[in-house]
Design an enzyme around this catalytic site. Structure first.
Site, short mmCIF file in Angstrom:
data_model
loop_
_atom_site.label_atom_id
_atom_site.label_comp_id
_atom_site.label_asym_id
_atom_site.label_seq_id
_atom_site.Cartn_x
_atom_site.Cartn_y
_atom_site.Cartn_z
N LEU A 185 0.34 -1.12 0.15
CA LEU A 185 -0.24 0.04 -0.39
C LEU A 185 1.00 1.19 -0.43
CD1 LEU A 185 -3.21 1.13 0.48
CD2 LEU A 185 -2.36 1.38 2.73
N CYS A 186 0.63 2.31 -0.74
CA CYS A 186 1.34 4.02 -1.04
C CYS A 186 0.83 4.75 -0.91
CB CYS A 186 2.39 3.97 -1.74
SG CYS A 186 2.01 4.04 -3.38
N HIS A 187 0.13 6.00 -1.35
CA HIS A 187 -0.51 6.51 -1.29
C HIS A 187 -1.60 7.05 -2.85
CE1 HIS A 187 -1.38 11.89 -2.14
NE2 HIS A 187 -3.18 11.29 -1.05
#
Length: 114
Positions: free
Chosen positions: A71-73
């Site tokens: 998961l990231c932005h």
């Protein structure tokens, strides 16, 4: 590499835990300031923060057989990390398409958007 939308997370969690294996891991590869701005609640998975730049040094801390969702932005950094982990021999890795931004829109509106 497999990508899932946040709306598909519950199905992915069910699929990965049916065999009685380890608790899935959501690997948040955002920077510390981003985590302070917005984070997800670990429900049905463990949450681990490991900034993208530290993954090459720290990936040995992760179990190669454990299901991992990166998961990231917005999904670009986590896609790179997912590909890196697969190249290192990890067997069950997915990217959360759209990142925490999509997570807020599709899965949990209480997660702040930034």
């Amino acid at each position: 590499m497999i990508a899932i939308h946040p709306a598909q997370l519950k199905d992915w969690l069910q699929q990965t835990t049916q065999a009685g294996g380890p608790l899935p891991l959501v690997l948040d590869v955002r920077e510390p300031w981003e985590l302070q701005t917005s984070s997800v609640k670990p429900e049905g998975f463990e949450l681990l923060a490991m900034p993208m730049r530290s993954v090459p040094e720290r990936h040995a801390e992760l179990d190669q057989e454990r299901p991992i969702a990166c998961l990231c932005h917005h999904g670009a950094r986590s896609a790179q990390v997912a590909q890196f982990l697969m190249n290192q021999g990890f067997t069950s890795v997915v990217n959360i398409h759209g990142g925490i931004n999509a997570w807020s829109q599709e899965f949990d509106p209480s997660v702040p958007v930034y």
